[in-house]
Design an enzyme around this catalytic site. Structure first.
Site, PDB file in Angstrom:
ATOM      1  N   SER A  45       0.867  -1.172   0.000  1.00  0.00           N
ATOM      2  CA  SER A  45       0.000   0.000   0.000  1.00  0.00           C
ATOM      3  C   SER A  45       0.907   1.227   0.000  1.00  0.00           C
ATOM      4  O   SER A  45       1.769   1.352   0.873  1.00  0.00           O
ATOM      5  CB  SER A  45      -0.882  -0.011   1.247  1.00  0.00           C
ATOM      6  OG  SER A  45      -1.910   0.938   1.102  1.00  0.00           O
ATOM      7  N   GLU A  46       0.718   2.125  -0.980  1.00  0.00           N
ATOM      8  CA  GLU A  46       1.740   3.159  -1.183  1.00  0.00           C
ATOM      9  C   GLU A  46       1.771   4.201  -0.070  1.00  0.00           C
ATOM     10  O   GLU A  46       2.675   5.017  -0.015  1.00  0.00           O
ATOM     11  CB  GLU A  46       1.600   3.820  -2.560  1.00  0.00           C
ATOM     12  CG  GLU A  46       0.372   4.660  -2.765  1.00  0.00           C
ATOM     13  CD  GLU A  46      -0.681   3.914  -3.570  1.00  0.00           C
ATOM     14  OE1 GLU A  46      -0.673   2.662  -3.538  1.00  0.00           O
ATOM     15  OE2 GLU A  46      -1.506   4.587  -4.203  1.00  0.00           O
ATOM     16  N   ASN A  47       0.790   4.172   0.829  1.00  0.00           N
ATOM     17  CA  ASN A  47       0.875   5.081   1.980  1.00  0.00           C
ATOM     18  C   ASN A  47       1.850   4.558   3.046  1.00  0.00           C
ATOM     19  O   ASN A  47       2.076   5.241   4.047  1.00  0.00           O
ATOM     20  CB  ASN A  47      -0.508   5.330   2.581  1.00  0.00           C
ATOM     21  CG  ASN A  47      -1.196   4.069   3.014  1.00  0.00           C
ATOM     22  OD1 ASN A  47      -1.071   3.034   2.377  1.00  0.00           O
ATOM     23  ND2 ASN A  47      -1.909   4.133   4.114  1.00  0.00           N
TER      24      ASN A  47
END
Lengths: 218, 98
Positions: A45-47
């Site tokens: 998840s790119e967060n």
């Protein structure tokens, strides 16, 4: 025609053991539900999370643990947390094997538009621009046509572009298609009950049909 | 635009802010910060971009109590720090599995 679940199920068949995968918001998120249990894959998840687990039970909900779509998630054993620059270093560095994301339009040369409709309020492009520029393999989950019946598989995108010449494969509600290196949508599979003529009529960009086109196995 | 190894890249100006406002889990009076979970995200970069960085922490401790191995944002980037109160952590998409 496939519904959203059908598209997710078909894309799940593209997943291979050992992959690091980034799933976009919407249909791509559903793909996680259909990845066979015997495959060992790590979802990014790119967060800032590698190793996304299932959605939490009511008593496990943690406001400090969310995915890029702001949904509450859990972590798998072996998960790692990091900041966004680290996250985009692994994306930009080509360490993510497969990116699955949605699109509003795709062109026959692999350009993708998936973030902005002029005149409509959007929060921004998010990580999509980095993902499409860097992932080794990009699969797009999308509807073949708009609600008005207008093709979204085009010669040229009309909406603002997220990335150029990056999409490799499309799974729509009607078909599975590859973007050929020289341009063109190569038809690989039909959705159950969908004819080649229907796909032809729904594809504005150049459609390449060779040999027998089987129905998808779901 | 500039080309590296045959690929075009977009170069942009760096971001410099008069104030950066960040939120961390724990901090000490030297400004060292530790974030929790995915709430880390852009906070460490934002802290480096501010001429004056203001950090809100859930727990503020005296210098020496945080393990240096665990610091995410070194205190050099932080000019102001305070402990917030009455936390109500709102969740935008409460997604549950049954």
């Amino acid at each position: 025609m496939l519904d959203k679940t059908g598209i997710a199920k078909r894309i799940a068949k593209e997943v291979k053991d050992g992959m690091y995968i980034n799933l976009g918001i919407g249909i791509p998120t559903l793909v996680a539900n259909y990845i066979p249990a015997h495959l060992n894959v790590v979802l990014q998840s790119e967060n800032g999370l590698l190793g996304i687990g299932p959605f939490p039970k009511e008593n496990e909900v943690d406001a400090d643990l969310i995915n890029a779509g702001k949904q509450t998630v859990t972590m798998m054993p072996g998960s790692a947390l990091f900041h966004s620059a680290e996250s985009f270093a692994m994306i930009r560095g080509g360490h993510v094997d497969l990116t699955i994301l949605g699109a509003m339009e795709v062109s026959e040369t692999g350009d993708i538009a998936n973030w902005k409709v002029p005149g409509k309020m959007v929060k921004g492009m998010g990580g999509a621009m980095d993902l499409v520029a860097s992932a080794k393999h990009i699969i797009v989950a999308m509807q073949h046509c708009s609600k008005e019946g207008v093709s979204k598989l085009l010669k040229k995108c009309t909406l603002p572009i997220t990335g150029i010449k990056c999409v490799k494969r499309i799974v729509s509600d009607m078909a599975v298609l590859d973007i050929l290196p020289g341009g063109g949508f190569k038809l690989l599979e039909r959705a159950p009950g969908v004819s080649i003529d229907q796909i032809k009529n729904a594809t504005e960009g150049s459609l390449i049909i060779e040999g027998n086109i089987p129905e998808m196995q779901l | 635009m500039r080309e590296f190894d045959g690929k075009l890249y977009l170069l942009e100006n760096w971001l410099r802010a008069d104030f950066s406002i960040v939120k961390a889990w724990k901090g000490d009076t030297a400004g060292n910060l530790i974030y929790r979970g995915t709430a880390r995200n852009f906070n460490p970069m934002m802290a480096t971009a501010g001429k004056i960085t203001i950090a809100e922490v859930e727990e503020l401790v005296p210098v020496g109590e945080l393990d240096p191995n665990h610091i995410h944002t070194p205190g050099i980037y932080v000019q102001r720090i305070f402990q917030g109160k009455n936390y109500e952590k709102r969740i935008e998409q409460r997604t549950i599995s049954i």
